[in-house]
Motif scaffolding. Structure first.
Motif, PDB file in Angstrom:
ATOM      1  N   GLY A 111       0.739  -1.331  -0.137  1.00  5.06           N
ATOM      2  CA  GLY A 111      -0.046  -0.209   0.102  1.00  5.06           C
ATOM      3  C   GLY A 111       0.839   1.139   0.191  1.00  5.06           C
ATOM      4  O   GLY A 111       0.855   2.105  -1.038  1.00  5.06           O
ATOM      5  N   PRO A 112       1.960   1.743   0.857  1.00  3.51           N
ATOM      6  CA  PRO A 112       2.557   2.306   1.413  1.00  3.51           C
ATOM      7  C   PRO A 112       3.432   2.931  -0.068  1.00  3.51           C
ATOM      8  O   PRO A 112       3.389   4.078  -0.594  1.00  3.51           O
ATOM      9  CB  PRO A 112       3.785   2.312   2.021  1.00  3.51           C
ATOM     10  N   VAL A 113       3.889   1.811  -1.221  1.00  7.55           N
ATOM     11  CA  VAL A 113       3.910   1.991  -2.492  1.00  7.55           C
ATOM     12  C   VAL A 113       3.388   2.080  -3.795  1.00  7.55           C
ATOM     13  O   VAL A 113       3.773   3.399  -4.221  1.00  7.55           O
ATOM     14  CB  VAL A 113       5.057   0.962  -2.648  1.00  7.55           C
ATOM     15  N   GLN A 114       2.298   2.515  -3.246  1.00  7.45           N
ATOM     16  CA  GLN A 114       1.271   2.242  -4.532  1.00  7.45           C
ATOM     17  C   GLN A 114       0.483   4.374  -4.375  1.00  7.45           C
ATOM     18  O   GLN A 114       0.803   5.019  -5.588  1.00  7.45           O
ATOM     19  CB  GLN A 114      -0.435   1.794  -4.068  1.00  7.45           C
ATOM     20  N   ASP A 115       0.817   4.242  -2.977  1.00 11.68           N
ATOM     21  CA  ASP A 115       0.776   5.446  -2.488  1.00 11.68           C
ATOM     22  C   ASP A 115       1.197   6.301  -2.515  1.00 11.68           C
ATOM     23  O   ASP A 115       1.490   7.688  -3.213  1.00 11.68           O
ATOM     24  CB  ASP A 115       0.314   5.648  -1.025  1.00 11.68           C
ATOM     25  N   THR A 116       3.112   5.310  -2.532  1.00 11.15           N
ATOM     26  CA  THR A 116       3.412   7.197  -2.891  1.00 11.15           C
ATOM     27  C   THR A 116       3.899   7.178  -4.169  1.00 11.15           C
ATOM     28  O   THR A 116       4.034   8.200  -5.274  1.00 11.15           O
ATOM     29  CB  THR A 116       4.853   6.128  -2.747  1.00 11.15           C
ATOM     30  N   VAL A 117       3.790   5.861  -4.985  1.00 12.06           N
ATOM     31  CA  VAL A 117       3.780   6.228  -6.890  1.00 12.06           C
ATOM     32  C   VAL A 117       2.949   7.334  -7.769  1.00 12.06           C
ATOM     33  O   VAL A 117       2.500   7.808  -8.312  1.00 12.06           O
ATOM     34  CB  VAL A 117       3.105   5.072  -7.569  1.00 12.06           C
ATOM     35  N   ALA A 118       1.346   7.402  -6.859  1.00 11.75           N
ATOM     36  CA  ALA A 118       0.355   7.681  -6.715  1.00 11.75           C
ATOM     37  C   ALA A 118       0.237   9.341  -6.750  1.00 11.75           C
ATOM     38  O   ALA A 118       0.173  10.692  -7.235  1.00 11.75           O
ATOM     39  CB  ALA A 118      -1.260   8.120  -6.298  1.00 11.75           C
ATOM     40  N   ALA A 119       1.474  10.004  -5.344  1.00 11.61           N
ATOM     41  CA  ALA A 119       1.322  11.114  -5.132  1.00 11.61           C
ATOM     42  C   ALA A 119       2.507  11.661  -6.110  1.00 11.61           C
ATOM     43  O   ALA A 119       1.933  12.752  -6.449  1.00 11.61           O
ATOM     44  CB  ALA A 119       1.859  10.747  -3.852  1.00 11.61           C
ATOM     45  N   LEU A 120       3.673  10.963  -6.675  1.00 12.04           N
ATOM     46  CA  LEU A 120       4.271  11.386  -7.299  1.00 12.04           C
ATOM     47  C   LEU A 120       4.203  11.723  -8.994  1.00 12.04           C
ATOM     48  O   LEU A 120       4.290  12.810  -9.300  1.00 12.04           O
ATOM     49  CB  LEU A 120       5.591  11.043  -7.209  1.00 12.04           C
ATOM     50  N   CYS A 121       2.950  10.948  -9.098  1.00 10.94           N
ATOM     51  CA  CYS A 121       2.574  11.354 -10.391  1.00 10.94           C
ATOM     52  C   CYS A 121       1.100  12.082  -9.993  1.00 10.94           C
ATOM     53  O   CYS A 121       1.244  13.623 -10.997  1.00 10.94           O
ATOM     54  CB  CYS A 121       1.263   9.499 -10.868  1.00 10.94           C
TER      55      CYS A 121
END
Length: 641
Positions: A111-121
């Motif tokens: 989950g933290p990985v997916q949230d980080t990707v979304a925030a950077l996108c």
């Protein structure tokens, strides 16, 4: 990886809705052209994808840049792939129709990985663009790639150079024509110093050094390393796997100066030279035809040197040259005849993996980089002169005048000789001119106690004889710290080579063989006592009447050209410059002088031993009163590094 890609794409679709960033895998299948493999199933999505999933990281980009050098996701995938290990690259690029097979469901995207990707996108797509972290303006102007480490969420950003052969954003392929070949410029090339040979120092070129070497998409490699333990020079080097005739081989690029900053700069320039020299990078297709068909415009490969009949009979990797066989050619420009000339591609790009023209294995003979075409041409021609002179001196057993190093002047040579002495070596320099007036110097390092690492050789050529001496000595000093260890590590192999020269097969074998004390007997001409001549005396005539001092770089090129033409040779320039180099204000060339002795590595592949010039040059230069006979040649592998 497909499962991770699908999971992340579904998450981003839910987060962003329609128009969510596209996600593609990297490392699951080969990007670009694969030998014998199926096409990349993600080829249509790669150019515009923002998110790229690998086994250990998520890559976001390309993003940003000032628009002067746009790149796409396909460029990123290819650059990333070229930095993989040998086994991984072979699996991706030559692994058959199915490519590599997954060992399990990986990577696991938390989950933290997916949230980080979304925030950077979100930041990249809708917010103010982040400022690239690179300090160099040349790097900040490029598209950027952000890497998210899957183990610790560390975020790093690197600049990306577009791949000029990218089918999606690269320039369209075009055919070579006679009309596309241009002569050297007619414009003056004024030099800041009449005694120098560069219009600008190496530090003045706007190199995007972070884009050239970084672990995600470095164009020349994953990074550089420095040898802080070196006691003689300040070496900086990098490397990358290049696909050549026999698969992937490690191409190293380095700088060997007296400061790490200067060495690093020169290392990048050498890396760029090798980048353009190993493969055709500009999207220009070769001319294909047989020598019999093209001979009116073509260089005769036989004049450039071929192997012995025995080599072609026993070496399965090469075949005799067939004038009726169609092979690829490159258009070059004859400086002698002022006209376009075709040169075999194999003599220009030395790692092109084609089996159609395997009559020789060429190396980087005559390839050079410069801030303009004339700089590159001068460097390439001087390298050819350096190697030709060295081979004539070695195989022709020419007794060369020794230069008294204490008379060279300046602070550089005394410092180098002292550093060598601290390592237990004496260094000598020889005037290696044979029949050409251009200063060529051979340097020899001799271990005083005669132990392992006994001898090391190097050479240099320059219109400035002091620079030639310093260049040759600098090369020798770069090898001294390692030769004893290399000799000890390979002692058994090297002893076998000394017993049977046919075992000398690779570049490293030649210099390391002369680390054996027993091989000093073959270098007797360099070691027997001989009176040293003062530097000014050796080069008095050249400095007075030969060396150009007009302040125009074109005149320097003309002096070298005319000297080679007087010796009976054509002088040909093939422009290798890649699009990336043009944007940096650099030019790269391959210079070809048919009939000069080419350097080869491997005892069974010595073209020089069969070429007429080896026998005639000592007579032309006044070192003999007759052409050398076969019996007078030194039949031992050269020690050129």
């Amino acid at each position: 990886m497909a499962q991770a890609r699908d999971t992340l794409q579904a998450f981003l679709d839910g987060h962003f809705g329609p128009g969510a960033p596209r996600v593609v895998p990297v490392g699951a299948v080969g990007a670009g052209v694969r030998e014998g493999g199926a096409p990349d199933p993600w080829a249509a999505d790669r150019p515009t994808a923002l998110v790229h999933v690998s086994a250990s990281a998520i890559l976001l980009g390309p993003w940003g840049g000032d628009g002067s050098a746009p790149a796409c996701g396909s460029c990123l995938a290819v650059r990333w792939q070229r930095l993989r290990s040998r086994s991984e690259r072979n699996a991706l690029e030559t692994g058959g129709p199915d490519g590599p097979r997954p060992a399990g469901a990986w990577p696991l995207l938390t989950g933290p990985v997916q949230d980080t990707v979304a925030a950077l996108c979100e930041a990249l797509r809708h917010g103010p663009r982040p400022v690239p972290p690179a300090t160099d303006p040349a790097d900040r102007a490029l598209p950027q790639v952000t890497r998210i480490d899957l183990t610790n969420l560390l975020v790093r950003t690197y600049p990306l150079l577009a791949d000029p052969l990218c089918p999606d954003c690269g320039p369209p392929a075009r055919a070579q024509t006679r009309e596309s070949v241009r002569p050297l410029t007619a414009l003056p090339r004024p030099k800041p110093d009449p005694g120098g040979y560069r219009l600008r120092p190496a530090s003045a070129h706007p190199l995007p050094t972070d884009a050239l070497a970084n672990p995600v998409c470095g164009a020349l490699g994953a990074g550089t390393w420095t040898d802080v333990t070196s006691s003689t020079t300040a070496p900086v080097a990098g490397s990358v796997f290049i696909r050549g005739y026999a698969g992937l081989h490690d191409v190293t690029w380095s700088g060997q100066e007296n400061s790490f900053a200067t060495s690093r700069r020169l290392a990048f320039l050498e890396g760029l030279e090798r980048y353009a020299g190993t493969h055709r990078r500009g999207g220009v297709a070769p001319v294909v035809g047989s020598y019999a068909e093209l001979r009116t415009d073509a260089v005769d490969p036989a004049v450039c040197g071929l192997y012995s009949a025995d080599t072609y009979r026993t070496d399965p990797s090469v075949e005799p040259f067939d004038p009726d066989r169609a092979i690829p050619w490159e258009w070059g420009w004859s400086l002698r005849d002022e006209r376009p000339v075709l040169v075999p591609s194999r003599l220009v790009h030395y790692s092109l993996p084609t089996a159609r023209d395997n009559f020789v294995f060429e190396c980087s003979n005559g390839c050079a980089i410069g801030g303009c075409l004339e700089e590159a041409v001068l460097g390439g021609l001087l390298e050819l002169v350096e190697r030709d002179s060295f081979l004539i001196g070695w195989y022709g057993a020419v007794r060369l005048p020794r230069i008294d190093l204490s008379t060279v002047g300046g602070l550089t040579v005394p410092a180098m000789t002292e550093r060598a002495a601290l390592q237990g070596y004496d260094v000598y320099a020889f005037d290696n001119r044979v029949d050409l007036a251009i200063p060529a110097v051979t340097a020899v390092g001799v271990r005083r106690d005669g132990g392992p690492g006994t001898l090391t050789f190097a050479a240099a050529a320059s219109l400035d004889p002091r620079s030639a001496v310093e260049g040759a000595l600098s090369e020798v000093l770069s090898y001294i710290p390692h030769l004893s260890r290399q000799t000890a590590e390979r002692r058994g192999e090297l002893e076998a080579m000394a017993d049977d020269f046919s075992l000398v097969r690779h570049l490293k074998d030649h210099p390391q063989l002369y680390g054996l004390p027993r091989m000093a007997g073959y270098a007797r001409g360099y070691l027997e006592p001989a009176g040293a001549r003062p530097f000014e005396e050796v080069y008095r005539e050249w400095e007075a009447d030969g060396r150009p001092r007009t302040g125009d770089l074109r005149d320097d090129v003309a002096v070298v050209r005319d000297e080679l033409v007087r010796a009976g040779h054509d002088v040909i320039v093939v422009d290798q410059t890649s699009p990336e180099q043009e944007r940096m204000g650099l030019r790269t060339v391959s210079t070809v002088v048919p009939g000069l002795l080419p350097i080869d590595f491997g005892w069974n592949r010595q073209r020089a031993l069969l070429m007429p010039r080896l026998r005639t040059a000592p007579r032309r230069g006044g070192h003999r009163d007759h052409d050398l006979t076969d019996a007078e040649l030194l039949r031992a592998p050269h020690p050129f590094p």
